[in-house]
Scaffold this motif. Structure first.
Motif, PDB file in Angstrom:
ATOM      1  N   GLY A  58       0.787  -1.222   0.000  1.00 59.49           N
ATOM      2  CA  GLY A  58       0.000   0.000   0.000  1.00 59.49           C
ATOM      3  C   GLY A  58       0.822   1.277   0.000  1.00 59.49           C
ATOM      4  N   LYS A  59       2.127   1.186  -0.029  1.00 59.74           N
ATOM      5  CA  LYS A  59       2.981   2.380  -0.034  1.00 59.74           C
ATOM      6  C   LYS A  59       3.524   2.617  -1.430  1.00 59.74           C
ATOM      7  N   LEU A  60       3.718   3.878  -1.768  1.00 57.88           N
ATOM      8  CA  LEU A  60       4.301   4.227  -3.054  1.00 57.88           C
ATOM      9  C   LEU A  60       5.770   3.827  -3.050  1.00 57.88           C
ATOM     10  N   LEU A  61       6.162   2.997  -4.004  1.00 56.05           N
ATOM     11  CA  LEU A  61       7.564   2.617  -4.173  1.00 56.05           C
ATOM     12  C   LEU A  61       8.136   3.440  -5.323  1.00 56.05           C
ATOM     13  N   THR A  62       9.294   4.008  -5.109  1.00 55.30           N
ATOM     14  CA  THR A  62       9.941   4.814  -6.149  1.00 55.30           C
ATOM     15  C   THR A  62      11.429   4.499  -6.179  1.00 55.30           C
ATOM     16  N   MET A  63      11.935   4.261  -7.384  1.00 47.91           N
ATOM     17  CA  MET A  63      13.378   4.115  -7.554  1.00 47.91           C
ATOM     18  C   MET A  63      13.865   5.308  -8.369  1.00 47.91           C
ATOM     19  N   HIS A  64      14.963   5.898  -7.919  1.00 49.45           N
ATOM     20  CA  HIS A  64      15.546   7.067  -8.561  1.00 49.45           C
ATOM     21  C   HIS A  64      16.932   6.674  -9.062  1.00 49.45           C
ATOM     22  N   ILE A  65      17.066   6.480 -10.357  1.00 48.08           N
ATOM     23  CA  ILE A  65      18.375   6.120 -10.902  1.00 48.08           C
ATOM     24  C   ILE A  65      19.132   7.434 -11.032  1.00 48.08           C
ATOM     25  N   SER A  66      19.722   7.835  -9.914  1.00 47.03           N
ATOM     26  CA  SER A  66      20.170   9.218  -9.760  1.00 47.03           C
ATOM     27  C   SER A  66      21.613   9.486 -10.135  1.00 47.03           C
ATOM     28  N   THR A  67      22.504   8.554  -9.880  1.00 47.62           N
ATOM     29  CA  THR A  67      23.918   8.810 -10.100  1.00 47.62           C
ATOM     30  C   THR A  67      24.516   7.655 -10.882  1.00 47.62           C
ATOM     31  N   CYS A  68      25.111   7.961 -12.019  1.00 48.64           N
ATOM     32  CA  CYS A  68      25.732   6.933 -12.843  1.00 48.64           C
ATOM     33  C   CYS A  68      27.119   7.401 -13.251  1.00 48.64           C
ATOM     34  N   SER A  69      28.099   6.547 -13.023  1.00 45.27           N
ATOM     35  CA  SER A  69      29.458   6.825 -13.482  1.00 45.27           C
ATOM     36  C   SER A  69      29.949   5.588 -14.235  1.00 45.27           C
ATOM     37  N   ASP A  70      31.194   5.586 -14.619  1.00 43.83           N
ATOM     38  CA  ASP A  70      31.760   4.431 -15.301  1.00 43.83           C
ATOM     39  C   ASP A  70      31.853   3.223 -14.385  1.00 43.83           C
TER      40      ASP A  70
END
Length: 185
Positions: A58-70
């Protein structure tokens, strides 16, 4: 001595230009596919267990693909207002690694943090399975048999986070990659 200096410098330069960690083809392919989503957030839902007893139900699940490096992808994973979790996917000498970084509201590390494991060497380019490492087994003895799977669906529409323990499905959340919530700056 002068004649040796140039070849030695060239060797050092070539060594510095190579990637820090060399993944197998399937791990590298998975890493690149996931990196394409960097800067986006996606909503998800609990698929298993499908009952009200699950603390995420019942909770909102959110994934934030926020930081990407090599070498590293950081994915903060929010459960409702709880922003304490981040999945950290890193290239290491052993291969692709998944760690769970848990923090308190003030940013200090939780007592139970940085558990996870290294991906199995498979030919699967859309799915990576991570077995619990020795650190995880020591930190959380009950999690010694954990296997986390990160998967992209063949049609590119879904990202799945799956947890098995003692080879039994314990948790699965699916995220809709077709509907980014917002772009992270």
């Amino acid at each position: 001595m002068k004649h040796l200096l140039i070849p030695v410098c060239l060797l050092l330069l070539m060594a510095c230009s190579k990637p820090l960690y060399q993944l197998n083809n399937s791990q590298e392919s998975f890493y690149k596919s996931l990196s394409k989503h960097c800067g986006n957030s996606y909503a998800g839902k609990v698929v298993f267990p499908a009952d009200d007893k699950d603390p995420f139900a019942g909770k909102l699940l959110t994934m934030h693909i926020s930081t990407c490096s090599d070498t590293t992808i950081r994915i903060p994973f929010h459960v409702g207002e709880d922003k304490s979790r981040t999945w950290v996917i890193s290239k290491t000498e052993q291969g692709l690694q998944l760690k769970h970084d848990h923090r308190h509201k003030d940013g200090t590390p939780d007592e139970v943090t940085m558990y996870g494991g290294v991906a199995l060497a498979t030919e699967e380019k859309l799915e990576q399975r991570f077995l619990a490492d020795a650190y995880t087994a020591q930190l959380i003895p009950a999690a010694a048999t954990n296997e986390w799977t990160l998967a992209l669906s063949p049609d590119g529409r879904t990202f799945s986070y799956i947890l098995k323990r003692d080879n039994q499905l314990r948790f699965r959340a699916d995220f809709d990659l077709t509907q980014p919530l917002k772009t992270i700056k």
